[in-house]
Design a protein around this motif. Sequence first.
Motif, PDB file in Angstrom:
ATOM      1  N   VAL A   1       0.839  -1.197   0.000  1.00 44.09           N
ATOM      2  CA  VAL A   1       0.000   0.000   0.000  1.00 44.09           C
ATOM      3  C   VAL A   1       0.876   1.250   0.000  1.00 44.09           C
ATOM      4  O   VAL A   1       0.651   2.193  -0.771  1.00 44.09           O
ATOM      5  N   ARG A   2       1.912   1.284   0.855  1.00 44.58           N
ATOM      6  CA  ARG A   2       2.777   2.462   0.918  1.00 44.58           C
ATOM      7  C   ARG A   2       3.511   2.673  -0.395  1.00 44.58           C
ATOM      8  O   ARG A   2       3.639   3.802  -0.886  1.00 44.58           O
ATOM      9  N   THR A   3       4.004   1.581  -0.962  1.00 41.97           N
ATOM     10  CA  THR A   3       4.723   1.698  -2.234  1.00 41.97           C
ATOM     11  C   THR A   3       3.811   2.227  -3.333  1.00 41.97           C
ATOM     12  O   THR A   3       4.190   3.108  -4.109  1.00 41.97           O
ATOM     13  N   ASP A   4       2.597   1.680  -3.385  1.00 47.00           N
ATOM     14  CA  ASP A   4       1.644   2.122  -4.411  1.00 47.00           C
ATOM     15  C   ASP A   4       1.273   3.591  -4.218  1.00 47.00           C
ATOM     16  O   ASP A   4       1.156   4.353  -5.193  1.00 47.00           O
ATOM     17  N   VAL A   5       1.086   4.006  -2.972  1.00 50.06           N
ATOM     18  CA  VAL A   5       0.744   5.407  -2.707  1.00 50.06           C
ATOM     19  C   VAL A   5       1.902   6.313  -3.091  1.00 50.06           C
ATOM     20  O   VAL A   5       1.714   7.391  -3.672  1.00 50.06           O
ATOM     21  N   ALA A   6       3.129   5.882  -2.791  1.00 51.82           N
ATOM     22  CA  ALA A   6       4.295   6.699  -3.170  1.00 51.82           C
ATOM     23  C   ALA A   6       4.366   6.843  -4.685  1.00 51.82           C
ATOM     24  O   ALA A   6       4.657   7.932  -5.200  1.00 51.82           O
ATOM     25  N   ASP A   7       4.111   5.755  -5.401  1.00 53.61           N
ATOM     26  CA  ASP A   7       4.115   5.823  -6.873  1.00 53.61           C
ATOM     27  C   ASP A   7       3.003   6.748  -7.374  1.00 53.61           C
ATOM     28  O   ASP A   7       3.202   7.527  -8.322  1.00 53.61           O
ATOM     29  N   MET A   8       1.825   6.648  -6.738  1.00 55.50           N
ATOM     30  CA  MET A   8       0.715   7.520  -7.140  1.00 55.50           C
ATOM     31  C   MET A   8       1.085   8.982  -6.943  1.00 55.50           C
ATOM     32  O   MET A   8       0.809   9.832  -7.802  1.00 55.50           O
ATOM     33  N   ARG A   9       1.673   9.304  -5.818  1.00 55.28           N
ATOM     34  CA  ARG A   9       2.056  10.703  -5.559  1.00 55.28           C
ATOM     35  C   ARG A   9       3.018  11.195  -6.622  1.00 55.28           C
ATOM     36  O   ARG A   9       2.900  12.321  -7.131  1.00 55.28           O
ATOM     37  N   ALA A  10       3.953  10.345  -6.973  1.00 54.69           N
ATOM     38  CA  ALA A  10       4.948  10.766  -7.973  1.00 54.69           C
ATOM     39  C   ALA A  10       4.281  11.061  -9.313  1.00 54.69           C
ATOM     40  O   ALA A  10       4.586  12.062  -9.974  1.00 54.69           O
ATOM     41  N   ARG A  11       3.348  10.196  -9.713  1.00 56.36           N
ATOM     42  CA  ARG A  11       2.654  10.424 -10.982  1.00 56.36           C
ATOM     43  C   ARG A  11       1.773  11.675 -10.923  1.00 56.36           C
ATOM     44  O   ARG A  11       1.695  12.456 -11.878  1.00 56.36           O
ATOM     45  N   ILE A  12       1.077  11.859  -9.798  1.00 55.70           N
ATOM     46  CA  ILE A  12       0.205  13.038  -9.654  1.00 55.70           C
ATOM     47  C   ILE A  12       1.026  14.316  -9.730  1.00 55.70           C
ATOM     48  O   ILE A  12       0.670  15.264 -10.441  1.00 55.70           O
ATOM     49  N   PHE A  13       2.176  14.350  -9.024  1.00 56.50           N
ATOM     50  CA  PHE A  13       2.974  15.577  -8.997  1.00 56.50           C
ATOM     51  C   PHE A  13       3.638  15.837 -10.338  1.00 56.50           C
ATOM     52  O   PHE A  13       3.873  16.991 -10.717  1.00 56.50           O
ATOM     53  N   ALA A  14       3.946  14.762 -11.073  1.00 50.77           N
ATOM     54  CA  ALA A  14       4.518  14.959 -12.414  1.00 50.77           C
ATOM     55  C   ALA A  14       3.477  15.592 -13.340  1.00 50.77           C
ATOM     56  O   ALA A  14       3.809  16.438 -14.180  1.00 50.77           O
TER      57      ALA A  14
END
Length: 903
Positions: free
Chosen positions: A765-778
């Motif tokens: 869950v944490r890894t997926d959320v971190a990836d989501m944040r990165a995509r959102i901020f990009a």
Amino acid sequence: MTTAAITRWPTPFERERAAEVAPLYPAGPLRDLVGGAAGCSPYLHGILGAEPDWIAQAMDAPDAALAALSLGETQEEMRRAKRRMAALVALLDLGGVWDLPRVTAALTDFADRAVERAIAAELAPLEARGKLPAETGLFVLAMGKMGAHELNYSSDIDLICMMDDHGLEASEAGTRRSLLIRAVRAAMRRLSDVTQGGYVFRTDLRLRPDAAVTPIVVTTRFAETYYEALGRTWERAAFIKARAAAGDRDAGARFLAALRPFVWRRYLDFAAIEDAHDILLKIRSHHGLSGPITLPGHDMKLGRGGIREIEFFVQTRQLISGGRDARLRARGTQEALAALEAADWVPRDVSQTLSAAYTRHREVEHRLQMLRDAQTHALPQTDHGFDRLAAFMGTERATLEARLREDLEASHALCEPFFAPKPVTGRGAATAAFGDEITQRWLSYPALRSPRAARLFERLRPAILSRLEAAREPARALGHFDAFLAGLPAGVQVFSLFEANPQLVELLTDIVTTAPALAEYLGRNAAVLDAVIGGSFFSPWPGVAALTETLADRLGREDDYEARLDAARSWAKEMHFRIGVHHLRGLIGAEEAGRQYADLAEAVVAGLWPVVTADFARKHGPEPGQGAAVVAMGSLGAGRLHAASDLDLILIYDAAGEESSAGPRPLTVRSYFARLTQALITALSAPMAQGRLYEVDMRLRPSGRNGPVAVSVASWERYQREEAWTWEHLALTRARGVAGSAALRERIEAFRCALLAAPKNAEKVRTDVADMRARIFAARPGAGGLTAKDGPGRLQDLELFAQMQALLAGRDARGVADQLTGVAGAPALLAHGSQLWRVRTGAALIGLRGADGAAVGRTAMALILRSTGTESEAALIADLAAGAEAAVARIEAALAPNGGAAT
């Protein structure tokens, strides 16, 4: 016996006349009453002397006697019945046995019977000879006092004779109408010709459409077209009292129902005030009644403070607000006045004063007409005449004159200010050259093109300009007002509303100087101003259940699907505007505004869902199985929206094994619910006459844009268990059923709670959320400054973090605060989130779309600063940046390997 109920007696003015008639009646109260009436009224003297046996017997059971009156076959029989009725009702009135409503109702009931009998007598030979069918479609509308059951003793009766020509060929309609014209003309002669026995009623047919050029019987199709295109305010007022009194009453009722939109406008029609005032002035001018109130010769009907003034006051108030409140559509003057008081449109003391004066005015009018059966409303010109009238009223002349003067002056003092144009004051005069370059073009705007609109606005202009010039940024305020004015499609109704309610001018200038986005919205939807003076605008917020019930009631008044969708838009805009004004004025804070916007959206979806499904079922049959549930996702699911939010929705259905619908055009289950979903989206988002409600986003359904727009509950549950991505489970933390099948919503909620409570792979869950944040901020890095939603440590980031914590903890909480319960550092995160939300809601209200508040100006920016409790934009930006930095540190620490242990 009725004679035992006699409580008052006229004083015989001519005692010798009283002595001629009184002995013909039994000794006691009745003899005294008859003597007083005969001694004051030459007209009653003649009837009472000619009909003692019938009248004495009728006084024992007056209702039965009136019902038994035969109008006979000849004119003389009808006239005799009229004389008997007039004498009997006069005694009941003079003796105080019957009150005013019962007296006028008895007079009106007899008029109804007389008109019905006269019409029937003329139609019968034509029907017998086969020239007319038994169902001719002819009906007679009673107008004015007859329509309201308020006839006086010597009233003309105002009638409109119509023929229902719907379904008739033109040639057949023409032939039939020619025969009916002759029949109606003969019937009116039966009533109004003066013979040795007098007359029955004088008839007036001039209230029909375009009376100068139309025949005395008009067709309903012509009338409907006329009123729709050319109908005037006085004709609208006349139809308040209209009712079908004779002939084909069903056809008459259909016509009046078709005319309802003409009479009762959907908006608050303050333009009717000026129209009514103009009519009053013309009446007074035509009859020479424009001077001050002096009793000799004063016209109790048309003069100042008289009956017509009170009636116009009441009818104009009805025209203003009766379109929005059906309770106000009473025909009777006093009944309508009571309804206006109950709805808080007229203060109680005003209502009671006018109602009492109206009753006494009508009693005086009746006595004047009883004297000689004359159609008069004028008080006597001589002392002798006043002495006679006072005796007839059973009082002294000085007492009568004092009472008359008091009633007339009180009525005029209450009614006249309502009609007279009111000055709208500003904060001092604007300088002559203020905004000259902009204001010069105003007369070219659509709202000001009509002379009447220009005249109304000219009276408002000084107050508006002075307020705009006094704003913190006068040029910007004037520019926003200019945009509002340019967006108005028409001006008469809006400017009339402002003139009648000066507080709205202050509200308008506050809006254009503080919240330009709200001003732009107001320019396109000026009708929402109706809600401000509608009675409940500043009442406590009602909540979802009451809102849904109110909307359902509003939609239930409409006859077709399109009208219901437009009604939903109109109502929702009013409520949306209310929330914005409350927020603007500081009556509610950002959190409360967010909850109210969400309540409103939920009520709209819940209120429209049964309308959409009913219309869909009419074509394709009812919902198969248990039907469908509408599930709110995102911010609506969490119960917090702002002024510009769209709606995240998904639709889940349970066909319970059925394969298709059962209707005129059956559909397979999948097609049925897919098309039903599209129907709901259209109902919410399609632009119509009243605009659109919400943009709808359905990307949170299984498989996003690639998945079907509606999904079965079994497929949805399987997908969530076996295929859903982490972001979809995060979204599920905020899901909430808002409409549709209650049983299905319960199943969905139970599944949601169980799924969230199931064990999770925390590191995934944490890894997926971190990836989501990165995509959102990009994709949307955020611009810092006053940006509240996008970027690290801003609202979207905080909400994602809160959803992750709820998912990891297995909680079914939806709101950010509840999802962060027990999380380390939560108070600081929530405080920062609240500040961001205040900026977000304020920005949506004032129209701020970027990171820099300079674009909206200092006045608008002041709203955000007030809401956030900061002194300057720079200080707020610094506060948000510091909060975002601390939030990022906390979130990234929680996302690190084993970061969950730190929470």
